[in-house]
Each structure stands twice: as C-alpha cells, then as structure tokens.
Design an enzyme around this catalytic site. Structure first.
Site, mmCIF file in Angstrom:
data_model
loop_
_atom_site.group_PDB
_atom_site.id
_atom_site.type_symbol
_atom_site.label_atom_id
_atom_site.label_comp_id
_atom_site.label_asym_id
_atom_site.label_seq_id
_atom_site.Cartn_x
_atom_site.Cartn_y
_atom_site.Cartn_z
ATOM 1 N N GLU A 46 -6.586 4.605 8.083
ATOM 2 C CA GLU A 46 -6.386 6.030 7.764
ATOM 3 C C GLU A 46 -7.634 6.612 7.114
ATOM 4 O O GLU A 46 -7.945 7.794 7.306
ATOM 5 C CB GLU A 46 -5.139 6.184 6.870
ATOM 6 C CG GLU A 46 -3.865 5.924 7.667
ATOM 7 C CD GLU A 46 -2.715 5.329 6.881
ATOM 8 O OE1 GLU A 46 -2.729 5.371 5.640
ATOM 9 O OE2 GLU A 46 -1.788 4.791 7.527
ATOM 10 N N GLY A 101 2.981 2.196 10.817
ATOM 11 C CA GLY A 101 3.941 3.286 10.656
ATOM 12 C C GLY A 101 4.665 3.664 11.933
ATOM 13 O O GLY A 101 5.336 4.692 12.002
ATOM 14 N N HIS A 150 -9.298 0.996 5.250
ATOM 15 C CA HIS A 150 -8.009 1.242 5.905
ATOM 16 C C HIS A 150 -8.214 2.194 7.085
ATOM 17 O O HIS A 150 -9.024 3.116 7.020
ATOM 18 C CB HIS A 150 -7.018 1.834 4.907
ATOM 19 C CG HIS A 150 -5.621 1.805 5.419
ATOM 20 N ND1 HIS A 150 -5.154 2.710 6.336
ATOM 21 C CD2 HIS A 150 -4.601 0.931 5.187
ATOM 22 C CE1 HIS A 150 -3.898 2.410 6.640
ATOM 23 N NE2 HIS A 150 -3.540 1.332 5.956
ATOM 24 N N GLU A 161 -5.035 -4.877 10.668
ATOM 25 C CA GLU A 161 -4.017 -3.845 10.838
ATOM 26 C C GLU A 161 -4.254 -3.126 12.167
ATOM 27 O O GLU A 161 -5.034 -2.161 12.216
ATOM 28 C CB GLU A 161 -4.075 -2.837 9.683
ATOM 29 C CG GLU A 161 -3.760 -3.457 8.338
ATOM 30 C CD GLU A 161 -3.167 -2.436 7.361
ATOM 31 O OE1 GLU A 161 -2.141 -2.758 6.758
ATOM 32 O OE2 GLU A 161 -3.720 -1.330 7.232
ATOM 33 N N GLY A 199 3.120 -1.164 4.250
ATOM 34 C CA GLY A 199 3.163 0.274 3.989
ATOM 35 C C GLY A 199 4.582 0.717 3.655
ATOM 36 O O GLY A 199 5.067 0.528 2.542
ATOM 37 N N GLY A 200 5.253 1.275 4.631
ATOM 38 C CA GLY A 200 6.577 1.874 4.426
ATOM 39 C C GLY A 200 7.556 0.991 3.666
ATOM 40 O O GLY A 200 8.212 1.455 2.716
ATOM 41 N N ASN A 260 0.867 -1.177 0.000
ATOM 42 C CA ASN A 260 0.000 0.000 0.000
ATOM 43 C C ASN A 260 0.907 1.231 0.000
ATOM 44 O O ASN A 260 1.517 1.541 1.007
ATOM 45 C CB ASN A 260 -0.894 -0.031 1.251
ATOM 46 C CG ASN A 260 -1.748 1.212 1.376
ATOM 47 O OD1 ASN A 260 -1.798 2.038 0.467
ATOM 48 N ND2 ASN A 260 -2.422 1.338 2.514
ATOM 49 N N TRP A 261 0.975 1.880 -1.151
ATOM 50 C CA TRP A 261 1.916 3.006 -1.288
ATOM 51 C C TRP A 261 1.363 4.282 -0.653
ATOM 52 O O TRP A 261 2.059 5.296 -0.605
ATOM 53 C CB TRP A 261 2.268 3.229 -2.758
ATOM 54 C CG TRP A 261 3.037 2.079 -3.372
ATOM 55 C CD1 TRP A 261 3.459 0.938 -2.733
ATOM 56 C CD2 TRP A 261 3.475 1.958 -4.722
ATOM 57 N NE1 TRP A 261 4.130 0.116 -3.615
ATOM 58 C CE2 TRP A 261 4.152 0.718 -4.852
ATOM 59 C CE3 TRP A 261 3.348 2.767 -5.852
ATOM 60 C CZ2 TRP A 261 4.704 0.280 -6.053
ATOM 61 C CZ3 TRP A 261 3.902 2.333 -7.057
ATOM 62 C CH2 TRP A 261 4.576 1.104 -7.150
ATOM 63 N N LYS A 262 0.097 4.266 -0.263
ATOM 64 C CA LYS A 262 -0.531 5.440 0.377
ATOM 65 C C LYS A 262 -0.323 6.684 -0.500
ATOM 66 O O LYS A 262 -0.243 6.559 -1.718
ATOM 67 C CB LYS A 262 0.004 5.606 1.798
ATOM 68 C CG LYS A 262 -0.120 4.307 2.600
ATOM 69 C CD LYS A 262 0.113 4.449 4.070
ATOM 70 C CE LYS A 262 -0.024 3.096 4.746
ATOM 71 N NZ LYS A 262 0.088 3.158 6.198
ATOM 72 N N SER A 271 3.872 -2.260 10.280
ATOM 73 C CA SER A 271 5.329 -2.329 10.465
ATOM 74 C C SER A 271 5.928 -3.693 10.115
ATOM 75 O O SER A 271 6.847 -4.162 10.784
ATOM 76 C CB SER A 271 5.709 -1.925 11.896
ATOM 77 O OG SER A 271 5.315 -0.589 12.149
HETATM 78 P P1 13P Z 1 3.360 0.261 7.683
HETATM 79 O O1 13P Z 1 3.876 -1.018 7.064
HETATM 80 O O2 13P Z 1 4.097 1.480 7.205
HETATM 81 O O3 13P Z 1 3.255 0.173 9.165
HETATM 82 O O4 13P Z 1 1.861 0.469 7.124
HETATM 83 C C1 13P Z 1 0.965 -0.582 7.194
HETATM 84 C C2 13P Z 1 -0.243 -0.212 6.458
HETATM 85 O O5 13P Z 1 -0.974 0.680 6.834
HETATM 86 C C3 13P Z 1 -0.538 -0.928 5.205
HETATM 87 O O6 13P Z 1 -1.808 -0.646 4.740
#
Ligand code: 13P
Length: 249
Positions: free
Chosen positions: A96, A172, A94, A166, A233-234, A9-11, A212
C-alpha cells in the site's frame, strides 16, 4: 531455529479509544504457541499502545517511517521519534505504501538503512501484483524488489531483517495464496538470499506470509517449512481471530 512471528498490521484503523479497546481485548488472550507477537497501530496511538503493552509478550511496532533523522519533511516520522516512544521494529515496503505513496525500491533501501543505523528491526514487505502472477513473472518481480532494496546490506544486517511476502492480489481480497504458492515463493526467496549471503544467513531469516490470513487457513499456511509466520491485516483487528492465528502454530 528461526523465529516464528505473527504481526498484526492495523493499517489506518482505530482511533485512540478503539486502540485501547482492542488492546484490552488482546490482553485477555493467552498465547499457547512459541510465536512472537507484534501489533502495528497507527502513529498517533503508538505511545499509548506501548505503555499498555510494555509488560506483556506483545511488541508494539510501526507501519512506516522516513529515512531522514529529522528536518523539513512535513508529515513524516523518523526512526529516532519511533524509538523515543518505545518502538524497535518497523514495517517497510508494504504494497500500500508502494502503490499509493509511490515508494520505490531505491527509497526503501534508504529507509532500511536508516532503520538499521538506529538499531531497529525491519519487516520488509514485497510481493507481486496479479498481472505478474498471471504472466508467470512473480519470481522475477520479487527477486528484483529484494535485490534492489536489500542486497547492499552486509550479512550481519540480516539479524535485524524479517521478510514478509505479501502477494498484492491476496491483500484484503479474501483470496489467499495457496499454502503451496506461499511455500514456493518463500523457498525461492530463501534461495535468492542463500545465493548472495550463503545458507547460514538465508536459513536464519524469518519469512512471513501476508494476504487474507484468517483463523481457518493459518494453520495450513504456517505448516509449510519456509513459512515462519504471518503479517495479518483485517483479522488482526479482532482479538479472538488474531489469537486464533497466533495459536495456529
Ligand atoms: P489482509 O490480512 O487484510 O489481507 O492484509 C494483509 C496485509 O496487508 C498485512 O500487512
């Protein structure tokens, strides 16, 4: 056998040039696991990403969508629009989106329906905040997120549902749920599904862990019996790290 999946997920990262650069890097890596690979660039780069990746083993997916077919919803994107640029899978719910855009379980139920009506696959995210975990309410919270958004579905709809646990406190933050915490929650979710739809369905649904996940912890998390992959994510923004996670199975 359940599908193993690693989705990036590149956000809200990467403009067009950065997206192209990351895709070029991704194409250099070889997959040595059986896991299906997905990446979710931002809306403006979906078409380009789809064109670059359509002949590879990497599926391009979307991070969100609206429930309506079309109409006066300024700034929104529909399922048919996503499909018109080659996207067949969408991340919904998600944390967020829930936190910053006030997406509720009721809204998410409508989005899930719209995706399924358009024969798309949904990666449905859920997870508790730290206060819920500390007060030992994490299972209750997750159970209600799943029931409210998904339990109006028919059993066969679950062919197109992927779940993603999640925990918000692990996104993050560098703090990962322990493999045991992930396993416990995934097993709880599978049991919740089984109570409603039976074990055949529950055992067929892939449940991903997100929060993470990094090359150094992926293998231990993925080794748990009810963890069928990850939503990253990251670490998905770096091709080497992402493929290290893909190949951690
Ligand atoms: P991180 O891997 O950066 O913690 O993010 C997870 C995430 O929100 C994937 O959708």
């Amino acid at each position: 056998m359940r599908k193993q999946i690693v989705a990036g997920n590149w956000k809200m990262n990467n403009d067009l040039a950065q997206t192209e650069a990351l895709i070029t890097e991704l194409k250099k890596w070889t997959k040595t696991s059986d896991a299906s690979i997905m990446v979710a660039p931002t809306f403006t780069n979906l078409w380009q990403a789809y064109q670059s990746l359509k002949d590879t083993h990497i599926e391009v997916i979307a991070q969100n969508m609206h429930f309506a077919k079309n109409g006066a919803y300024t700034g929104e994107i529909s399922a048919t629009m996503l499909k018109s640029v080659g996207v067949e899978t969408v991340i919904l719910g998600h944390s967020e989106r829930r936190e910053y855009f006030n997406e509720t379980d009721e809204l998410l139920a409508k989005k899930v329906d719209a995706a399924l009506e358009n024969e798309m696959t949904v990666i449905f995210c859920f997870g508790e905040v730290l206060a819920d975990r500390k007060s030992n309410n994490h299972e209750k919270v997750v159970e209600s997120q799943i029931k409210n958004a998904l339990f109006h579905l028919k059993a066969w709809d679950f062919k197109r549902i992927i779940l993603a646990y999640e925990p918000v406190w692990a996104i993050g933050t560098g703090e990962t749920a322990s493999p045991e915490q992930a396993q416990d929650m995934h097993a709880f979710v599978r049991k919740t599904l089984a109570d409603k739809y039976g074990y055949e369905i529950a055992n067929s649904v892939s449940i991903l862990y997100g929060g993470s996940v990094k090359p150094n912890n992926a293998q231990e998390i993925f080794s748990k019996p009810d963890v069928d992959g990850g939503l990253i994510g990251g670490a998905a923004l770096n091709a080497e790290d992402f493929f290290a996670i893909v190949n951690a199975f």
